[in-house]
Design a protein around this motif. Structure first.
Motif, short mmCIF file in Angstrom:
data_model
loop_
_atom_site.label_atom_id
_atom_site.label_comp_id
_atom_site.label_asym_id
_atom_site.label_seq_id
_atom_site.Cartn_x
_atom_site.Cartn_y
_atom_site.Cartn_z
N LEU A 45 0.84 -1.31 -0.15
CA LEU A 45 -0.04 0.06 -0.03
C LEU A 45 0.93 1.20 0.08
O LEU A 45 0.63 2.17 -0.54
CB LEU A 45 -0.89 -0.07 1.28
N ALA A 47 3.69 1.55 -1.26
CA ALA A 47 4.25 1.83 -2.75
C ALA A 47 3.13 2.60 -3.55
O ALA A 47 3.65 3.43 -4.55
CB ALA A 47 4.56 0.38 -3.31
N PHE A 48 1.95 2.07 -3.46
CA PHE A 48 0.71 2.85 -4.31
C PHE A 48 0.67 4.35 -3.97
O PHE A 48 0.58 4.93 -4.78
CB PHE A 48 -0.34 2.12 -3.97
N TYR A 49 0.79 4.71 -2.63
CA TYR A 49 0.67 6.04 -2.27
C TYR A 49 1.90 6.69 -2.79
O TYR A 49 1.81 7.92 -2.96
CB TYR A 49 0.67 6.03 -0.50
N GLU A 51 4.07 5.84 -5.07
CA GLU A 51 4.49 5.95 -6.52
C GLU A 51 3.48 5.99 -7.41
O GLU A 51 3.53 6.23 -8.67
CB GLU A 51 5.15 4.57 -7.25
N GLY A 52 2.10 5.96 -6.74
CA GLY A 52 0.92 6.05 -7.77
C GLY A 52 0.34 7.43 -7.88
O GLY A 52 0.90 8.45 -7.40
N GLY A 53 -0.38 7.73 -8.84
CA GLY A 53 -0.94 8.90 -8.88
C GLY A 53 -2.30 8.85 -8.36
O GLY A 53 -2.32 8.24 -7.30
N GLY A 54 -3.18 9.53 -8.61
CA GLY A 54 -4.74 9.54 -8.02
C GLY A 54 -4.55 10.33 -6.66
O GLY A 54 -3.55 10.49 -6.18
N ALA A 56 -6.64 9.81 -2.61
CA ALA A 56 -7.55 8.87 -1.63
C ALA A 56 -7.89 9.73 -0.55
O ALA A 56 -7.30 10.72 -0.13
CB ALA A 56 -6.69 7.66 -1.15
N ARG B 49 -7.83 3.46 -8.32
CA ARG B 49 -7.72 4.71 -7.42
C ARG B 49 -6.43 5.27 -7.85
O ARG B 49 -6.43 6.51 -7.98
CB ARG B 49 -8.00 4.33 -5.99
N PHE B 50 -5.34 4.46 -7.90
CA PHE B 50 -3.99 5.53 -7.81
C PHE B 50 -3.57 5.32 -9.19
O PHE B 50 -2.29 5.85 -9.50
CB PHE B 50 -3.09 4.30 -6.90
N SER B 52 -1.52 4.12 -11.32
CA SER B 52 -0.40 3.42 -11.66
C SER B 52 0.46 2.88 -10.23
O SER B 52 0.17 3.49 -9.20
CB SER B 52 0.46 4.05 -12.41
#
Lengths: 276, 267, 330
Positions: A45, A47-49, A51-54, A56, B49-50, B52
């Motif tokens: 999780l 890693a998502f926060y 490295e990811g976009g979007g 929450a 949601r994210f 990538s």
């Protein structure tokens, strides 16, 4: 609904509770496993926060807290049936349940409650301690369990957890009842397990699901097992929303207790017909 | 009859036994399918949601996920003999009977039971893999197919190796140590994502101590045709599944030592 | 050239000592003392092909240890052991392919499978060619009368039925040696007799070497010409029952059914072994007191309805032997 006097229910609660506390060695092994699994979820999780976009609605620290709370209170999930019931079915002893001068449903309810709380107590305390305090000490603060948002949040959280115990016990009792009805004696938990895991928020925190699903996910009964209490904890649900959440938990609990109580009469009749 | 043929016999016998309870088997398989696919649903939701995970897309992660689940499901199907080795063979002395047969004991334990119910996870893995393949823009040639098969085969060998090691402990202690579950189930949970996303020490543990990345990460990077973010050379991506077999071989050596100990101390 | 050659075989187990009490249990976490248990001490013997040998001894004497070493599933601490030119443990797979083993209490058949399925699986495990398997199986099935049982799962069989199937299973690969550990335990009288006949036939007609470990002295009496008596890890005696009788030549029993109640009867030259109602058994040494003398002394004072003179049963022989060698049960 209840018989006068809670004596017998307290007795069975105590008996089952103490019995469960004896499974210390298994609990220790289980705790180690949970650190591991929780850790992997936290890492993924994170890693998502990172490295990811979007975006929450809950922060990374909150999501991590959510996960560790979930691991700590894993024992409260209604995901397996009381093995005692299966044994009773096999040996035919289940017929004796009818002989006890108690309301059978609440007898089973008390039993389920004892089972769930005992299983949880052994694991929750070490997990909570280590993931909050010890993690901070050893420099793993980025992955640690955060303290509750405020005193109010904590108080509401505790209330909500009581509701979790009741809700889970009601669901567990329903599962136990299903053992009587299924041929193989396994109960319907084979199917319900996956539902419980995903709809409660154990697979991923419910707020991380797509926005369009949020209302649906909140209203369904299983949210009350994990999602509602933990969001109250870090005040994602606060004030009136928190109260509403707890009310939702209570609503589903009463529904499932009613359902279970209704089923119990017919269940006992079935046992008598089958000869136990 | 050679080892493979004998295993086929064992498998048929076990299947025959389980088909006596068809309803139970079907329900359990469906249940397992559902329990495992919720994991992927979770991952899909996170991607929704994210968007990538660093450089990784959902379809790519699905490739990792599908492969490791298939490998583990196969290993899980055949390894029940080792799972119950301590309580059902050592504690009871039934292991003596295995020693009295003119066959290697690991083969006999593999033949103990074929858990059909694990097809649930297998089917789920195949489904996710199919999704990955259909959504990925890959030139799917001989090399890619070979790599995929090698990854699965190496993965099966790897997970078997873990189970064999756990069973070997039973030769020394009566306490059932379920530590290996953290590495098998935990390994699947970790490797369903590309192992690159984890921290250094985690990756290194799962490469040099327990070669999970050699069967679940590097070969898949090879299939994807991209440069490994961790900098592993191309040839290594192709050879890495071998380490799964090396791991299994080492586990079997430990097993032999355990057998020897059993023979010298009695039961 | 003996088929089984055992020389100076010894086996010592290291058994972890349990500590007493709470403090002991605590210390037990950190260190363990071990106790050496000598299960076998310098055992030596040789068996020729086609012999039928009984191995008897009290529990804890070392019988199962010896059998396990001969089977190849246990390694000795020292000494030599060769079966058909192979060292059992060292060459386990080749060795076990040539032996059959039946444990009285445990079945080797697959619990949920029909008997015939177990047989076929064993055929594949032992790599028996189809043709010889067919022939051997047919013979065994008819001799042991298990044709009606072939399609039943093992869990549905009675003990006697299971034992017959287990014996067949152990012989499907035509081993040259058959080990039997308490094969008749728990069987009814008829089954026991049938089983003994089969074993005798197997030994006499097929030349299979049979090693029979048992507590059942009727088995020994019916089958074993040669007996190895084990006590305290040693071979106390290696010979025949007849030779044992010859060793104690004068031992006799006189069993009398009196016509009246005789109370606490005694007589010179004999000891009372047992009394049930009007039947009294006396033990005497015929070399010291002749039978007719004894009878005369008794008839002088009492009326006798029936009498008989017997040699000691095998049980009594063995029990006396154990006692005299201090080899009673642990």
């Amino acid at each position: 609904m209840r018989d006068a006097g809670t004596g017998p229910y307290r007795a069975i609660f105590a008996a089952r509770f103490l019995m469960m506390l004896q499974y210390r060695a298994a609990a220790l092994a289980g705790i180690a496993t949970q650190f591991w699994f929780g850790g992997i979820m936290v890492m993924a999780l994170s890693a998502f926060y990172t490295e990811g976009g979007g975006s929450a609605s809950i922060t990374r620290a909150e999501a991590i807290t959510y996960i560790w709370l979930g691991q700590a209170f894993l024992g409260l999930l209604p995901w397996n049936v009381d093995p005692e019931i299966a044994v009773m079915m096999r040996t035919g002893n289940v017929a004796y349940e009818r002989l006890r001068p108690v309301d059978t449903y609440f007898y089973w309810f008390a039993r389920a409650m004892a089972w769930r709380t005992a299983a949880t107590l052994l694991r929750a305390i070490p997990l909570l301690l280590v993931t909050s305090v010890v993690f901070d000490w050893v420099g793993l603060g980025a992955w640690s369990l955060q303290p509750p948002q405020s005193g109010t949040a904590l108080a509401l959280f505790l209330l909500s957890m009581v509701a979790v115990v009741l809700l889970s016990s009601a669901l567990t009792t329903l599962l136990n009842i299903s053992v009587v009805w299924t041929i193989s004696g396994q109960g319907i938990n084979v199917f319900t397990n996956s539902l419980v895991l995903i709809l409660s928020g154990m697979v991923i925190p419910l707020p991380l699901f797509p926005d369009w699903a949020h209302l649906m996910l909140l209203l369904q009964p299983l949210a009350g097992l994990v999602d509602i209490p933990y969001r109250i904890y870090f005040a994602h649900l606060s004030g009136a929303e928190a109260i509403a959440g707890i009310a939702l938990q209570i609503f589903w609990t009463m529904l499932f207790i009613g359902l279970g109580h209704l089923c119990m009469t017919r269940t006992m009749r079935r046992i008598q017909i089958q000869g136990g | 009859m050679g080892a493979l043929g004998l295993y086929g016999r064992y498998a048929m016998a076990s299947i025959k036994g389980q088909l006596n309870y068809p309803a139970s088997f079907v329900l359990l398989t469906i249940g397992q399918f559902l329990s495992t696919i919720v994991e992927f649903i979770g991952i899909a939701a996170l991607f929704s949601r994210f968007q990538s995970l660093g450089e990784w897309t959902l379809a790519q992660v699905a490739l990792f996920y599908g492969t490791v689940n298939i490998a583990f499901a196969v290993a899980d199907m055949i390894s029940r003999g080792f799972d119950v080795f301590g309580p059902l063979f050592v504690k009871t002395g039934e292991f003596d009977r295995l020693l009295l047969r003119p066959r290697a004991t690991p083969l006999q334990l593999l033949g103990y039971e074929l858990r059909l119910m694990r097809l649930g996870r297998l089917l789920q893995g195949v489904l996710v893999l199919a999704i990955a393949v259909s959504r990925l823009d890959l030139a799917w040639g001989l090399a890619e197919t070979a790599l995929l098969l090698a990854a699965v085969a190496g993965g099966v060998a790897f997970f078997l190796g873990l189970v064999v090691l756990q069973a070997t402990l039973a030769f020394w202690t009566v306490e059932s140590l379920e530590v290996a579950n953290t590495l098998t189930y935990g390994g699947v949970a970790a490797a369903q994502y590309p192992l690159e996303i984890y921290h250094n020490w985690f990756r290194q543990f799962f490469t040099f101590v327990v070669p999970l990345s050699c069967v679940a990460y590097f070969p898949i990077v090879g299939i994807l045709g991209i440069d490994d973010p961790l900098g592993a050379p191309r040839w290594f991506l192709y050879l890495s599944p071998l380490f799964g077999f090396v791991f299994l071989a080492m586990a079997l050596i430990a097993w032999r030592l355990g057998e020897r100990r059993y023979a010298s101390t009695g039961s | 050239m003996p088929q089984i050659a055992v020389q100076d075989l010894s086996k010592t187990y290291r058994v972890a000592e349990r500590r007493r009490g709470l403090i002991g249990a605590g210390r037990g976490l950190f260190s363990r003392t071990h106790r050496a248990v000598e299960a076998l001490k310098g055992v030596s013997f040789a068996l020729d092909r086609g012999e039928l040998v009984g191995i008897i001894g009290p529990n804890g004497a070392g019988k199962s240890t010896l059998i396990k070493i001969l089977c190849g599933i246990l390694m000795p601490s020292s000494g030599h052991c060769e079966v058909d030119g192979l060292v059992p443990w060292d060459q386990r797979i080749r060795h076990v392919a040539r032996i059959g083993v039946v444990f009285g209490q445990r079945t080797q058949l697959w619990w949920d499978l029909p008997v015939i399925d177990s047989f076929e699986l064993l055929r594949d495990i032992y790599r028996v060619p189809e043709v010889s398997f067919r022939a051997t199986a047919e013979t065994l099935i008819s001799l042991l009368r298990i044709d009606q049982l072939l399609h039943r799962p093992v869990r549905q069989l009675s003990l006697g039925q299971r034992m017959r199937c287990d014996i067949a299973a152990a012989l499907l690969h035509s081993p040259s040696i058959l080990f039997l550990d308490e094969p008749t335990i728990g069987l009814d009288a008829n089954s026991k007799l049938a089983l003994r006949d089969f074993i005798k036939h197997l030994n006499r007609h097929n030349g299979v070497t049979v090693i029979l470990a048992t507590h059942d002295m009727q088995d020994i009496g019916a089958l074993a010409e040669r007996v190895l008596i084990i006590g305290h890890g040693r071979i106390l005696r290696d010979g025949s029952i007849a030779a044992m009788r010859a060793d104690t030549p004068g031992q006799r029993r006189l069993v009398i059914d009196f016509s009246e109640d005789v109370g606490d009867i005694t007589v010179e030259g004999a000891t009372v072994l047992s009394r049930t109602g009007r039947r009294v058994a006396f033990a005497f040494d015929s070399r010291v007191t002749a039978a007719h003398t004894l009878i005369g002394r008794l008839t002088a004072d009492h009326d006798i309805a029936e009498l008989s003179i017997e040699e000691p049963t095998i049980e009594e022989l063995i029990a006396d032997f154990y006692a005299s060698h201090g080899a009673v049960e642990a």
